[in-house]
Write an enzyme that holds these catalytic residues in place. Structure first.
Site, PDB file in Angstrom:
ATOM      1  N   SER A 176     -10.948  -0.523   0.206  1.00 31.56           N
ATOM      2  CA  SER A 176      -9.626  -1.157   0.281  1.00 31.56           C
ATOM      3  C   SER A 176      -9.423  -2.267  -0.659  1.00 31.56           C
ATOM      4  O   SER A 176      -8.295  -2.599  -1.150  1.00 31.56           O
ATOM      5  CB  SER A 176      -9.214  -1.411   1.621  1.00 31.56           C
ATOM      6  OG  SER A 176      -9.810  -2.481   1.976  1.00 31.56           O
ATOM      7  N   ASN A 189       0.734  -1.249  -0.060  1.00 31.91           N
ATOM      8  CA  ASN A 189       0.044   0.081   0.015  1.00 31.91           C
ATOM      9  C   ASN A 189       0.922   1.489   0.032  1.00 31.91           C
ATOM     10  O   ASN A 189       0.408   2.301   0.206  1.00 31.91           O
ATOM     11  CB  ASN A 189      -0.780  -0.306   1.073  1.00 31.91           C
ATOM     12  CG  ASN A 189      -1.812  -1.127   1.244  1.00 31.91           C
ATOM     13  OD1 ASN A 189      -2.535  -1.644   0.312  1.00 31.91           O
ATOM     14  ND2 ASN A 189      -2.048  -2.092   2.574  1.00 31.91           N
ATOM     15  N   LYS A 202      -0.024   3.662   4.369  1.00 33.51           N
ATOM     16  CA  LYS A 202      -0.300   3.539   3.240  1.00 33.51           C
ATOM     17  C   LYS A 202       0.590   4.497   2.198  1.00 33.51           C
ATOM     18  O   LYS A 202       1.721   4.272   2.302  1.00 33.51           O
ATOM     19  CB  LYS A 202      -1.726   3.442   3.004  1.00 33.51           C
ATOM     20  CG  LYS A 202      -2.547   2.586   3.912  1.00 33.51           C
ATOM     21  CD  LYS A 202      -3.304   1.255   3.524  1.00 33.51           C
ATOM     22  CE  LYS A 202      -3.994   0.673   4.632  1.00 33.51           C
ATOM     23  NZ  LYS A 202      -3.490  -0.093   5.181  1.00 33.51           N
ATOM     24  N   ASP A 236     -13.354   6.879   6.263  1.00 33.57           N
ATOM     25  CA  ASP A 236     -12.003   6.097   6.460  1.00 33.57           C
ATOM     26  C   ASP A 236     -11.204   6.334   5.115  1.00 33.57           C
ATOM     27  O   ASP A 236     -11.755   5.929   4.133  1.00 33.57           O
ATOM     28  CB  ASP A 236     -12.082   4.802   6.870  1.00 33.57           C
ATOM     29  CG  ASP A 236     -10.870   4.050   6.936  1.00 33.57           C
ATOM     30  OD1 ASP A 236      -9.928   4.403   6.263  1.00 33.57           O
ATOM     31  OD2 ASP A 236     -10.772   2.842   7.696  1.00 33.57           O
ATOM     32  N   HIS A 239      -7.017   4.520   1.948  1.00 38.39           N
ATOM     33  CA  HIS A 239      -6.442   4.343   0.662  1.00 38.39           C
ATOM     34  C   HIS A 239      -6.693   5.513  -0.254  1.00 38.39           C
ATOM     35  O   HIS A 239      -6.213   5.515  -1.556  1.00 38.39           O
ATOM     36  CB  HIS A 239      -7.199   2.967   0.032  1.00 38.39           C
ATOM     37  CG  HIS A 239      -6.798   1.866   0.856  1.00 38.39           C
ATOM     38  ND1 HIS A 239      -5.769   1.220   0.727  1.00 38.39           N
ATOM     39  CD2 HIS A 239      -7.456   1.367   1.926  1.00 38.39           C
ATOM     40  CE1 HIS A 239      -5.641   0.297   1.611  1.00 38.39           C
ATOM     41  NE2 HIS A 239      -6.967   0.486   2.290  1.00 38.39           N
ATOM     42  N   HIS A 247     -14.042  -1.665   6.270  1.00 38.23           N
ATOM     43  CA  HIS A 247     -12.892  -2.531   6.783  1.00 38.23           C
ATOM     44  C   HIS A 247     -13.294  -3.015   7.979  1.00 38.23           C
ATOM     45  O   HIS A 247     -14.002  -2.448   8.815  1.00 38.23           O
ATOM     46  CB  HIS A 247     -11.714  -1.403   6.983  1.00 38.23           C
ATOM     47  CG  HIS A 247     -10.379  -2.013   7.098  1.00 38.23           C
ATOM     48  ND1 HIS A 247     -10.085  -2.331   8.319  1.00 38.23           N
ATOM     49  CD2 HIS A 247      -9.497  -2.726   6.259  1.00 38.23           C
ATOM     50  CE1 HIS A 247      -8.819  -2.751   8.331  1.00 38.23           C
ATOM     51  NE2 HIS A 247      -8.729  -3.066   7.091  1.00 38.23           N
ATOM     52  N   GLU A 251     -15.975   4.204   3.780  1.00 35.04           N
ATOM     53  CA  GLU A 251     -14.594   4.190   3.323  1.00 35.04           C
ATOM     54  C   GLU A 251     -14.548   5.303   2.238  1.00 35.04           C
ATOM     55  O   GLU A 251     -15.663   5.507   1.446  1.00 35.04           O
ATOM     56  CB  GLU A 251     -13.881   3.215   2.702  1.00 35.04           C
ATOM     57  CG  GLU A 251     -13.761   2.151   4.050  1.00 35.04           C
ATOM     58  CD  GLU A 251     -12.998   0.842   3.668  1.00 35.04           C
ATOM     59  OE1 GLU A 251     -12.019   0.922   2.439  1.00 35.04           O
ATOM     60  OE2 GLU A 251     -13.049  -0.062   4.037  1.00 35.04           O
TER      61      GLU A 251
END
Ligand SMILES: Cc1ncc(COP(=O)(O)O)c(C=O)c1O
Length: 393
Positions: free
Chosen positions: A197, A64, A245, A222, A225, A150, A193
């Site tokens: 992810s 990541n 990440k 979140d 990423h 997640h 998110e």
């Protein structure tokens, strides 16, 4: 000098060792029978996404480290300098004596980049979610969450004691249905998110925020990423993320209104009851975040490599640096992973429970540090090894 002597602890009786081993082995055997047993492979990482796994050299396409900052000489030097200046460990919880000034430098930079009133740094992204969510809602409240969120968002929701309702992935109409008939007097938190992810797609943040305003809910995202790579207008009141990440280091953060961020110092258990991040981690993160703030070319570079890959395989244009290749059964994903490794590419097979049953996949992740030739060579290798119908879907 006094000498310290430890009393010999009572030896564990061997029947208990046997009992626990039998218990664990039965579970391991069940996992292995379903191709779901996990393993650890010692991996030495080097520059340009090179790795040596169990003595085998490969190019990794599953980190990541989207901007290659974990190997950036400025970031590595900052880690060393911070350790020399401040020592190797924080010494205590941030609330006691472990609050290195580097935490505050990092928090100011992240809050500024995010455009929020304040930011609090945590030990990891997992700990950030676990710490923040119970500060927002409790047992009389409701959490409405995207079903592909997640594992640590789910764990945080469970820990809060709030009722949890899942909505279908990125389905705004279903999110609305779950928000309706919320608690009469309680609070509502909507969690999603920004960049998913395991799928690499983006959440419809504006539509979800509009729903939150209609139903009087707070939105928490979140951005694990997205941070540093994907520029998305994010209207969420609370924005968490990780430093592990694109930042390339370790740690997590929660951004939001100043008083809430202040409250977490007293109430977030994963901040109060744990040691502060080590100085070398903080020093490296400060340097990496400053590179992210000042250098937009790295983010463009990784997206152009991701696009070169999807073009080479005739896949849709990528939304992020993550390209999932769905294979279904875990055994198929493991088989393709092994064949790619023989060609010199490490792409990890992702299996349940990380992804839903029947959706095992290769999760191909790109970095600005990849060479374009390696990206194209991976595409060729995949054409050779993927089951016939996969690229035609
Ligand atoms: C979406 C998401 N949130 C949180 C985390 C946890 O972050 P960290 O690795 O910093 O604990 C991850 C990491 O896998 C993640 O993918």
């Amino acid at each position: 000098m006094p000498t310290f002597r430890f009393k010999q602890s009572r030896p564990v009786i061997s029947s208990q060792i046997d009992e626990l081993n039998a218990f664990a082995q039965a579970k391991l055997d069940k996992l292995a029978a379903k191709d779901l047993k996990r393993g650890l492979v010692p991996t030495t990482r080097g520059v340009g996404c090179s790795v040596v796994r169990d003595g085998e050299a490969a190019i990794s396409f599953c980190d990541n480290d989207y901007l290659g900052l974990s190997q950036n000489p400025r970031v590595v030097a900052a880690a060393g300098a911070a350790a020399i200046r401040h020592g190797a460990g924080a010494g205590a919880s941030r609330l006691v004596s472990g609050d290195s000034p580097l935490n505050h430098e990092l928090e100011s930079m992240i809050a500024q980049i995010k455009g929020t009133e304040a930011c609090r740094v945590f030990g990891s992204g997992y700990m950030a979610n676990l710490g923040a969510v119970p500060c927002l809602v409790g047992d009389k409240d409701l959490i409405v969450m995207d079903e592909l969120s997640h594992a640590c968002m789910r764990a945080a929701a469970q820990l809060s004691g709030a009722e949890v309702r899942m909505f279908r992935h990125n389905d705004v109409a279903d999110a609305r249905a779950q928000l309706a008939n919320g608690p009469e007097h309680g609070r509502i938190l909507l969690m999603t998110e920004t960049v998913f992810s395991m799928d690499g797609d983006l959440a419809p943040l504006q539509e979800l925020q509009a729903l939150c305003e209609k139903f009087g809910a707070w939105m928490m995202t979140d951005d694990a990423h997205g941070f540093g790579v994907i520029k998305q207008e994010n209207p969420a009141l609370i924005q968490m993320g990780t430093l592990s990440k694109a930042v390339g280091v370790y740690g997590g953060y929660v951004c939001g209104p100043a008083a809430f961020v202040e409250l977490m110092i007293s109430r977030a258990r994963t901040l109060v009851f744990t040691t502060g991040l080590p100085p070398q981690v903080l020093g490296a993160a400060v340097e990496a975040v400053s590179i992210i703030r000042d250098d937009t070319q790295l983010a463009k570079d990784v997206m152009s490599k991701t696009t070169a890959f999807t073009n080479a395989l005739g896949l849709p244009k990528p939304s992020s640096t993550i390209v999932p290749i769905l294979l279904g059964e875990a055994s198929v994903a493991l088989d393709v992973q092994a064949k790619l490794l023989e060609d010199g590419f490490h792409v990890s097979a992702i299996r349940p429970p990380t992804v839903p049953e029947g959706s095992s996949r290769l999760r191909v992740a790109f970095s600005a540090a990849h060479e374009l030739d390696d990206v194209l060579a991976l595409a060729e290798s995949l054409k050779k090894h993927l089951p016939k119908d996969v690229l035609e879907k």
